[in-house]
Design an enzyme around this catalytic site. Structure first.
Site, PDB file in Angstrom:
ATOM      1  N   TYR A   1       0.712  -1.186   0.023  1.00 32.53           N
ATOM      2  CA  TYR A   1       0.026  -0.009   0.005  1.00 32.53           C
ATOM      3  C   TYR A   1       0.819   1.349   0.227  1.00 32.53           C
ATOM      4  O   TYR A   1       0.772   2.117  -0.830  1.00 32.53           O
ATOM      5  CB  TYR A   1      -0.724  -0.267   1.303  1.00 32.53           C
ATOM      6  N   SER A  24       6.659   2.939  12.838  1.00 29.79           N
ATOM      7  CA  SER A  24       5.172   3.277  13.278  1.00 29.79           C
ATOM      8  C   SER A  24       5.091   4.048  14.766  1.00 29.79           C
ATOM      9  O   SER A  24       6.068   3.779  15.356  1.00 29.79           O
ATOM     10  CB  SER A  24       4.703   1.827  13.317  1.00 29.79           C
ATOM     11  N   LYS A  28       9.165  -3.118  15.425  1.00 25.07           N
ATOM     12  CA  LYS A  28       9.547  -1.946  14.723  1.00 25.07           C
ATOM     13  C   LYS A  28      10.606  -1.254  15.464  1.00 25.07           C
ATOM     14  O   LYS A  28      11.648  -0.876  14.982  1.00 25.07           O
ATOM     15  CB  LYS A  28       8.174  -1.033  14.470  1.00 25.07           C
ATOM     16  N   TYR A  67       4.293  -6.494  17.413  1.00 20.88           N
ATOM     17  CA  TYR A  67       4.505  -5.795  16.067  1.00 20.88           C
ATOM     18  C   TYR A  67       5.193  -4.587  16.402  1.00 20.88           C
ATOM     19  O   TYR A  67       6.112  -4.152  15.992  1.00 20.88           O
ATOM     20  CB  TYR A  67       3.062  -5.415  15.472  1.00 20.88           C
TER      21      TYR A  67
END
Ligand code: WQD
Length: 333
Positions: free
Chosen positions: A11, A124, A152, A148
């Site tokens: 994306y 993020s 990162k 997650y």
């Protein structure tokens, strides 16, 4: 410059490819197609009216990465490739550590082997965990609350330690807030496989009738209307932020963590109402219980990015909703 985009058919990478190529850069997309579709290539070529180099491969394959970097004479890398579903990371942490952290190490080693020391890393706001103050600036403590977020942060730290061991590296760590929206053509956009976890693609699929109604996860938070506040950023603004990050690394060595957000917060119901208004659609919804792990509010202080990247967001919430709808209604089966 010749730029490798890992996760290139994804994306954010595909939208960034449009911006980079329009700026005159040569782009090579590298992706294992685990969470994106090869048809993105044709659609990118339609938007850009030029052929795009694509290599199918996994970032854990350091040999293939090294061969790709060498053959395409890559000058810089933007590392997008990674798994990004918070809930899935809780169920299957090892898969996330192997892909997101192992993949980053594999890429960095391939870059070292080829003497390439310019990297933009897709990070993020989840590295911050529960906000201790708002808006979030880059000095906010980093305390992820899910695997997650930890993957990162670990990748950020690996790059930071690398920069200390070899100060000739140029590293921009871009901490995204909530990317939404799509390219104006409606030819590329967010296409999560299965039922979307994220709010905007879910709303768009309710609008097309693919999904029946939206579940609003809680309306008893201490926010403007009781629903959670987030910093939604148009994916094209985010893509332009990556170009600004690359330009910055042209004449800066070292490691830089930078928030990419608008600095504005929007609640779930405000986003839903904006979507209905601009697209003249009705989005049925029901209020249900809170979703585990949701923070009441999370939005950026973008002043550091504004200053050092000479970059700021330009696109409105309305445009985010309009472009999401155009993409979803034109590509949904
Ligand atoms: C936004 C709000 C939900 C779906 C995610 C990723 C994070 C980062 C940013 C990549 C929340 C509510 C959602 C639904 C709802 N991405 N919601 N009904 O959780 O802020 O963060 O995007 O780095 O990693 O987790 O985004 O879109 O899932 O949720 O009410 O069906 O919408 O409770 O308040 P989130 P989201």
């Amino acid at each position: 410059m010749n730029i490798l985009l890992t996760g290139g058919t994804g994306y954010i990478a595909s939208h960034t490819a449009v911006v980079l190529i329009k700026e005159g850069h040569k782009v090579v997309l590298f992706d294992n197609l685990a969470n994106s579709d090869i048809s993105v290539l044709d659609r990118l070529e339609k938007i850009l009216n030029k052929k795009i180099s694509f290599i199918e491969g996994d970032v854990l394959d350091s040999e293939l990465l090294s061969k790709t970097l060498k053959e395409h004479k890559i000058d810089a890398v933007i590392h997008f490739a990674g798994l990004k579903a918070v809930g899935e990371s809780v169920e299957n942490p090892l898969h996330y550590y192997e892909n997101n952290v192992g993949g980053s190490i594999s890429l960095i080693k391939a870059m070292q082997k080829n003497g390439i020391k310019k990297i933009v890393f897709s990070s993020s706001c989840t590295v911050y965990g529960e906000p201790q103050y708002l808006p979030l600036d880059e000095s906010h403590p980093t305390n992820p609350i899910n695997p997650y977020g930890f993957t990162k942060l670990f990748a950020e730290n690996i790059l930071h330690d690398l920069s200390i061991s070899d100060p000739t590296w140029s590293i921009a760590v871009l901490r995204y807030f909530n990317p939404v929206g799509a390219h104006e053509s409606g030819l590329i956009g967010e296409s999560p496989k299965g039922i979307p976890n994220n709010l905007m693609p879910f709303i768009a699929k309710v609008a097309t009738g693919e999904l029946k109604s939206l579940k609003v996860f809680g309306n008893d938070y201490k926010t403007r209307d009781g629903t959670c506040e987030r910093d939604y950023i148009h994916v094209m603004d985010l893509a332009e932020g990556h170009l600004a990050g690359l330009n910055f690394l042209e004449d800066h060595k070292g490691w830089y963590a930078i928030n990419l957000g608008t600095g504005q917060s929007t609640t779930v119901l405000e986003l839903l109402q904006a979507f209905e208004k601009i697209n003249h659609v009705k989005i049925p919804y029901e209020i249900v219980g809170r979703r585990k792990g949701d923070a009441p509010a999370c939005y950026a202080k973008p002043s550091y990015a504004n200053k050092i990247l000479d970059w700021k967001t330009k696109r409105s919430i309305e445009l985010m909703c309009e472009s999401s709808w155009k993409w979803e209604s034109s590509h949904s089966i």
